[in-house]
Design a protein around this motif. Structure first.
Motif, mmCIF file in Angstrom:
data_model
loop_
_atom_site.group_PDB
_atom_site.id
_atom_site.type_symbol
_atom_site.label_atom_id
_atom_site.label_comp_id
_atom_site.label_asym_id
_atom_site.label_seq_id
_atom_site.Cartn_x
_atom_site.Cartn_y
_atom_site.Cartn_z
ATOM 1 N N CYS A 46 89.860 -52.460 -66.273
ATOM 2 C CA CYS A 46 91.089 -53.121 -65.768
ATOM 3 C C CYS A 46 91.896 -53.691 -66.932
ATOM 4 O O CYS A 46 91.366 -54.422 -67.772
ATOM 5 C CB CYS A 46 90.700 -54.247 -64.801
ATOM 6 N N ASN A 47 93.208 -53.328 -66.948
ATOM 7 C CA ASN A 47 94.068 -53.822 -68.027
ATOM 8 C C ASN A 47 95.134 -54.795 -67.532
ATOM 9 O O ASN A 47 96.160 -54.989 -68.187
ATOM 10 C CB ASN A 47 94.706 -52.654 -68.788
ATOM 11 N N ALA A 48 94.893 -55.361 -66.351
ATOM 12 C CA ALA A 48 95.774 -56.388 -65.791
ATOM 13 C C ALA A 48 97.178 -55.865 -65.514
ATOM 14 O O ALA A 48 98.147 -56.604 -65.598
ATOM 15 C CB ALA A 48 95.818 -57.621 -66.696
ATOM 16 N N ASP A 49 97.269 -54.601 -65.172
ATOM 17 C CA ASP A 49 98.552 -54.015 -64.805
ATOM 18 C C ASP A 49 99.128 -54.697 -63.560
ATOM 19 O O ASP A 49 100.324 -54.958 -63.483
ATOM 20 C CB ASP A 49 98.354 -52.517 -64.556
ATOM 21 N N GLY A 50 98.284 -54.970 -62.578
ATOM 22 C CA GLY A 50 98.708 -55.705 -61.386
ATOM 23 C C GLY A 50 99.263 -54.849 -60.264
ATOM 24 O O GLY A 50 99.609 -55.374 -59.203
ATOM 25 N N SER A 51 99.362 -53.538 -60.458
ATOM 26 C CA SER A 51 99.906 -52.667 -59.405
ATOM 27 C C SER A 51 99.096 -52.743 -58.123
ATOM 28 O O SER A 51 99.643 -52.669 -57.027
ATOM 29 C CB SER A 51 99.927 -51.207 -59.873
ATOM 30 N N CYS A 52 97.793 -52.889 -58.245
ATOM 31 C CA CYS A 52 96.938 -52.943 -57.051
ATOM 32 C C CYS A 52 97.246 -54.183 -56.223
ATOM 33 O O CYS A 52 97.254 -54.130 -54.989
ATOM 34 C CB CYS A 52 95.465 -52.900 -57.442
ATOM 35 N N CYS A 56 98.461 -53.585 -52.349
ATOM 36 C CA CYS A 56 97.519 -53.821 -51.248
ATOM 37 C C CYS A 56 98.201 -54.528 -50.076
ATOM 38 O O CYS A 56 98.728 -55.626 -50.229
ATOM 39 C CB CYS A 56 96.324 -54.645 -51.730
ATOM 40 N N PRO A 57 98.163 -53.916 -48.884
ATOM 41 C CA PRO A 57 98.838 -54.512 -47.726
ATOM 42 C C PRO A 57 98.077 -55.674 -47.099
ATOM 43 O O PRO A 57 98.624 -56.366 -46.229
ATOM 44 C CB PRO A 57 98.946 -53.338 -46.744
ATOM 45 N N VAL A 58 96.834 -55.873 -47.497
ATOM 46 C CA VAL A 58 96.032 -56.911 -46.846
ATOM 47 C C VAL A 58 95.460 -57.934 -47.842
ATOM 48 O O VAL A 58 94.509 -58.646 -47.530
ATOM 49 C CB VAL A 58 94.889 -56.279 -46.005
ATOM 50 N N ALA A 59 96.040 -58.000 -49.033
ATOM 51 C CA ALA A 59 95.706 -59.038 -50.020
ATOM 52 C C ALA A 59 94.210 -59.099 -50.354
ATOM 53 O O ALA A 59 93.598 -60.169 -50.298
ATOM 54 C CB ALA A 59 96.210 -60.398 -49.552
ATOM 55 N N VAL A 60 93.660 -57.961 -50.683
ATOM 56 C CA VAL A 60 92.250 -57.915 -51.084
ATOM 57 C C VAL A 60 92.035 -58.564 -52.455
ATOM 58 O O VAL A 60 90.999 -59.191 -52.692
ATOM 59 C CB VAL A 60 91.741 -56.454 -51.082
ATOM 60 N N PHE A 61 93.036 -58.433 -53.337
ATOM 61 C CA PHE A 61 92.843 -58.845 -54.730
ATOM 62 C C PHE A 61 93.468 -60.202 -55.050
ATOM 63 O O PHE A 61 94.484 -60.577 -54.478
ATOM 64 C CB PHE A 61 93.484 -57.816 -55.676
ATOM 65 N N GLN A 62 92.829 -60.862 -56.032
ATOM 66 C CA GLN A 62 93.387 -62.081 -56.615
ATOM 67 C C GLN A 62 93.151 -62.015 -58.112
ATOM 68 O O GLN A 62 92.126 -61.475 -58.546
ATOM 69 C CB GLN A 62 92.618 -63.301 -56.096
ATOM 70 N N ALA A 89 95.869 -47.178 -51.476
ATOM 71 C CA ALA A 89 97.038 -47.451 -52.325
ATOM 72 C C ALA A 89 96.610 -47.957 -53.705
ATOM 73 O O ALA A 89 97.148 -47.532 -54.729
ATOM 74 C CB ALA A 89 97.950 -48.470 -51.646
ATOM 75 N N CYS A 90 95.653 -48.850 -53.734
ATOM 76 C CA CYS A 90 95.223 -49.425 -55.026
ATOM 77 C C CYS A 90 94.644 -48.352 -55.936
ATOM 78 O O CYS A 90 94.932 -48.317 -57.136
ATOM 79 C CB CYS A 90 94.213 -50.541 -54.805
ATOM 80 N N VAL A 91 93.849 -47.478 -55.350
ATOM 81 C CA VAL A 91 93.238 -46.401 -56.141
ATOM 82 C C VAL A 91 94.335 -45.516 -56.734
ATOM 83 O O VAL A 91 94.282 -45.114 -57.900
ATOM 84 C CB VAL A 91 92.281 -45.565 -55.261
ATOM 85 N N ASN A 92 95.348 -45.235 -55.936
ATOM 86 C CA ASN A 92 96.406 -44.318 -56.356
ATOM 87 C C ASN A 92 97.354 -44.922 -57.388
ATOM 88 O O ASN A 92 97.921 -44.193 -58.194
ATOM 89 C CB ASN A 92 97.192 -43.833 -55.141
#
Ligand code: SF4
Length: 104
Positions: A46-52, A56-62, A89-92
């Motif tokens: 992970c390079n902190a791009d932040g696209s995921c 993400c439509p359901v806020a999985v990430f923080q 979406a995150c994977v893509n």
């Protein structure tokens, strides 16, 4: 190279973090392993791009701060992996293929 899709069986679980498993090896702060099982992020890629986080439509990430890590000093942490609806979406969107999603 992206996240190893076989990590769930090939890597040991070395801890828990914010409700998800952490797969080793971990040598803080330079090696942080893979966070999550349903939605897994290889913190060492992970390079902190932040696209995921945006996608993400359901806020999985923080964001999770990882000072001293050689790739980036924050990571997209799958703190809410149970909410995943498997849209991929995150994977893509991940530019470094750091995410693997697999329904339980
Ligand atoms: S697959 Fe979709 S719902 Fe699941 S974490 Fe990725 S973006 Fe979010």
């Amino acid at each position: 190279m992206g996240i190893d899709p076989n990590f769930r069986t090939s890597r040991p679980v070395v801890g828990d973090h914010s409700g998800h498993k952490v797969y080793g090896p971990v040598e803080t702060p330079s090696k942080l392993g893979i966070h999550g099982t349903i939605v897994a992020v290889d913190f060492d890629i992970c390079n902190a791009d932040g696209s995921c986080i945006t996608a993400c439509p359901v806020a999985v990430f923080q964001w999770f701060d990882t000072p001293g890590h050689p790739v980036s000093e924050k990571k997209a942490d799958p703190v809410n992996e149970q909410a995943c609806i498997f849209c991929m979406a995150c994977v893509n969107v991940c530019p470094v293929a750091a995410i693997d999603v697999k329904p339980p």
